[in-house]
Design a protein around this motif. Structure first.
Motif, PDB file in Angstrom:
ATOM      1  N   GLY A 253       2.270   2.050  -3.236  1.00 19.83           N
ATOM      2  CA  GLY A 253       1.235   2.532  -4.142  1.00 19.83           C
ATOM      3  C   GLY A 253       1.295   4.030  -4.368  1.00 19.83           C
ATOM      4  O   GLY A 253       0.836   4.530  -5.392  1.00 19.83           O
ATOM      5  N   PHE A 254       1.851   4.768  -3.406  1.00 32.17           N
ATOM      6  CA  PHE A 254       1.997   6.209  -3.595  1.00 32.17           C
ATOM      7  C   PHE A 254       3.075   6.520  -4.621  1.00 32.17           C
ATOM      8  O   PHE A 254       3.067   7.589  -5.224  1.00 32.17           O
ATOM      9  N   LEU A 255       3.999   5.573  -4.836  1.00 30.84           N
ATOM     10  CA  LEU A 255       5.017   5.763  -5.863  1.00 30.84           C
ATOM     11  C   LEU A 255       4.486   5.359  -7.236  1.00 30.84           C
ATOM     12  O   LEU A 255       4.742   6.044  -8.233  1.00 30.84           O
ATOM     13  N   HIS A 256       3.781   4.225  -7.274  1.00 28.59           N
ATOM     14  CA  HIS A 256       3.227   3.746  -8.531  1.00 28.59           C
ATOM     15  C   HIS A 256       1.941   2.984  -8.223  1.00 28.59           C
ATOM     16  O   HIS A 256       1.952   2.053  -7.417  1.00 28.59           O
ATOM     17  N   PRO A 257       0.836   3.346  -8.863  1.00 28.06           N
ATOM     18  CA  PRO A 257      -0.480   2.763  -8.528  1.00 28.06           C
ATOM     19  C   PRO A 257      -0.598   1.251  -8.737  1.00 28.06           C
ATOM     20  O   PRO A 257      -1.484   0.626  -8.168  1.00 28.06           O
TER      21      PRO A 257
ATOM     22  N   PHE B 268       0.839  -1.203   0.000  1.00 29.23           N
ATOM     23  CA  PHE B 268       0.000   0.000   0.000  1.00 29.23           C
ATOM     24  C   PHE B 268       0.874   1.253   0.000  1.00 29.23           C
ATOM     25  O   PHE B 268       0.596   2.223  -0.708  1.00 29.23           O
ATOM     26  N   GLY B 269       1.960   1.226   0.784  1.00 30.02           N
ATOM     27  CA  GLY B 269       2.879   2.370   0.823  1.00 30.02           C
ATOM     28  C   GLY B 269       3.548   2.608  -0.524  1.00 30.02           C
ATOM     29  O   GLY B 269       3.688   3.746  -0.980  1.00 30.02           O
TER      30      GLY B 269
ATOM     31  N   TRP C 114       1.131  -0.951  -7.431  1.00 26.92           N
ATOM     32  CA  TRP C 114       1.319  -1.594  -6.126  1.00 26.92           C
ATOM     33  C   TRP C 114       0.006  -1.649  -5.344  1.00 26.92           C
ATOM     34  O   TRP C 114      -0.203  -2.562  -4.544  1.00 26.92           O
ATOM     35  N   TRP C 115      -0.873  -0.684  -5.564  1.00 28.88           N
ATOM     36  CA  TRP C 115      -2.192  -0.730  -4.917  1.00 28.88           C
ATOM     37  C   TRP C 115      -2.990  -1.925  -5.446  1.00 28.88           C
ATOM     38  O   TRP C 115      -3.723  -2.578  -4.713  1.00 28.88           O
TER      39      TRP C 115
END
Length: 98
Positions: A16-20, A13-14, A22-23
């Motif tokens: 994910g802020f770098l690249h979606p 999840f963390g 990962w979300w």
């Protein structure tokens, strides 16, 4: 095991802020963890109080019925034997007290 999955979910999840993407990976992990559950092989049936469990078709019901019938035969057999044994013991005690 649950703690490791939770940590992995938090890391994904963390990221994910770098690249979606990962979300998406975190969502797939969360879905897999809740769908397959821990130990019982399925998340849907948790807390269900059904005697049949997850009904998946006629074969499952046949298995259940065969198991139930075997248990009934076992119970009838050994309650008869125990009843006869108790009667013999009571008879001996009664004769002993005379």
């Amino acid at each position: 095991m649950f703690v490791l999955l939770l940590m992995l979910f938090a890391v994904l999840f963390g990221f994910g802020f770098l690249h979606p993407i990962w979300w998406v990976a975190a969502a797939v992990l969360a879905y897999g963890a809740t769908r397959h559950g821990r130990g019982n092989g399925g998340g849907r049936s948790r807390g269900g109080g059904s005697d049949l469990g997850d009904y998946r078709g006629p074969r499952d019901y046949q298995d259940y019925r065969e198991r139930r019938d075997r248990q009934d035969r076992w119970d009838r057999r050994y309650t008869r034997q125990n009843r006869a044994r108790r009667r013999r013991e009571e008879r001996r005690e009664h004769e002993h007290h005379r």
